[in-house]
Design a protein around this motif. Structure first.
Motif, PDB file in Angstrom:
ATOM      1  N   ARG A  73       0.815  -1.214   0.000  1.00  0.00           N
ATOM      2  CA  ARG A  73       0.000   0.000   0.000  1.00  0.00           C
ATOM      3  C   ARG A  73       0.851   1.268   0.000  1.00  0.00           C
ATOM      4  O   ARG A  73       0.616   2.180  -0.786  1.00  0.00           O
ATOM      5  N   ASP A  74       1.848   1.327   0.856  1.00  0.00           N
ATOM      6  CA  ASP A  74       2.686   2.527   0.932  1.00  0.00           C
ATOM      7  C   ASP A  74       3.434   2.763  -0.381  1.00  0.00           C
ATOM      8  O   ASP A  74       3.562   3.901  -0.834  1.00  0.00           O
ATOM      9  N   PHE A  76       2.470   1.900  -3.431  1.00  0.00           N
ATOM     10  CA  PHE A  76       1.530   2.381  -4.447  1.00  0.00           C
ATOM     11  C   PHE A  76       1.057   3.796  -4.139  1.00  0.00           C
ATOM     12  O   PHE A  76       0.850   4.604  -5.050  1.00  0.00           O
ATOM     13  N   GLN A  77       0.883   4.125  -2.884  1.00  0.00           N
ATOM     14  CA  GLN A  77       0.389   5.457  -2.553  1.00  0.00           C
ATOM     15  C   GLN A  77       1.458   6.527  -2.758  1.00  0.00           C
ATOM     16  O   GLN A  77       1.120   7.688  -2.942  1.00  0.00           O
ATOM     17  N   ARG A  78       2.728   6.142  -2.744  1.00  0.00           N
ATOM     18  CA  ARG A  78       3.768   7.122  -3.063  1.00  0.00           C
ATOM     19  C   ARG A  78       3.664   7.566  -4.525  1.00  0.00           C
ATOM     20  O   ARG A  78       4.048   8.672  -4.875  1.00  0.00           O
ATOM     21  N   CYS A  79       3.136   6.722  -5.388  1.00  0.00           N
ATOM     22  CA  CYS A  79       2.979   7.044  -6.814  1.00  0.00           C
ATOM     23  C   CYS A  79       1.697   7.825  -7.094  1.00  0.00           C
ATOM     24  O   CYS A  79       1.543   8.404  -8.170  1.00  0.00           O
ATOM     25  N   ALA A  80       0.764   7.820  -6.165  1.00  0.00           N
ATOM     26  CA  ALA A  80      -0.543   8.447  -6.397  1.00  0.00           C
ATOM     27  C   ALA A  80      -0.427   9.961  -6.348  1.00  0.00           C
ATOM     28  O   ALA A  80       0.361  10.513  -5.577  1.00  0.00           O
ATOM     29  N   VAL A  83      -3.128  11.606  -1.779  1.00  0.00           N
ATOM     30  CA  VAL A  83      -3.455  10.601  -0.772  1.00  0.00           C
ATOM     31  C   VAL A  83      -3.662  11.309   0.549  1.00  0.00           C
ATOM     32  O   VAL A  83      -2.975  12.281   0.865  1.00  0.00           O
ATOM     33  N   GLU A  84      -4.618  10.810   1.338  1.00  0.00           N
ATOM     34  CA  GLU A  84      -4.834  11.380   2.669  1.00  0.00           C
ATOM     35  C   GLU A  84      -5.324  10.274   3.594  1.00  0.00           C
ATOM     36  O   GLU A  84      -6.297   9.585   3.288  1.00  0.00           O
ATOM     37  N   GLY A  86      -4.235   7.344   4.198  1.00  0.00           N
ATOM     38  CA  GLY A  86      -4.245   6.013   3.610  1.00  0.00           C
ATOM     39  C   GLY A  86      -5.273   5.815   2.514  1.00  0.00           C
ATOM     40  O   GLY A  86      -5.455   4.707   2.021  1.00  0.00           O
ATOM     41  N   LEU A  87      -5.983   6.868   2.097  1.00  0.00           N
ATOM     42  CA  LEU A  87      -6.997   6.775   1.053  1.00  0.00           C
ATOM     43  C   LEU A  87      -6.547   7.555  -0.172  1.00  0.00           C
ATOM     44  O   LEU A  87      -5.882   8.584  -0.063  1.00  0.00           O
ATOM     45  N   TYR A  88      -6.947   7.079  -1.350  1.00  0.00           N
ATOM     46  CA  TYR A  88      -6.659   7.799  -2.592  1.00  0.00           C
ATOM     47  C   TYR A  88      -7.706   8.897  -2.757  1.00  0.00           C
ATOM     48  O   TYR A  88      -8.899   8.656  -2.629  1.00  0.00           O
TER      49      TYR A  88
END
Length: 95
Positions: A73-74, A76-80, A83-84, A86-88
């Motif tokens: 998760r972490d 993938f969320q670095r690429c988003a 994010v806030e 833990g949510l996209y």
């Protein structure tokens, strides 16, 4: 209700299928036989017959419910883009 060529041509038009006059008369015969068979099946007494989902009384073998993937998760969320907590975050599309 007796089927006619016009019924077949209408159904073919709705289905966007090209049907010639020869094919239409052939389909009338075929569909009439099918509808006669349906009428025959509707005449069968099915009182006391329980409905079933499958003719065989079998159970499905299920695999064990185990986690096989690692939590990324972490990563993938670095690429988003946003994010806030833990949510996209995505743009609002419905007002």
């Amino acid at each position: 209700m007796a089927l006619e060529d016009s019924h077949v041509r209408r159904a073919a038009h709705l289905a966007r299928i090209a049907v010639s006059d020869d094919q239409a008369s052939s389909f009338v015969e075929d569909l009439s036989r099918i509808l006669d068979m349906v009428d025959q099946l509707q005449g069968v007494n099915t009182d006391g017959v329980a409905p079933l989902a499958h003719p065989l009384d079998a159970t499905q073998r299920l695999r064990a419910d185990e986690v096989t993937e690692t939590n990324q998760r972490d990563t993938f969320q670095r690429c988003a883009p946003a994010v806030e907590n833990g949510l996209y975050l995505v743009p609002r599309v419905v007002e």
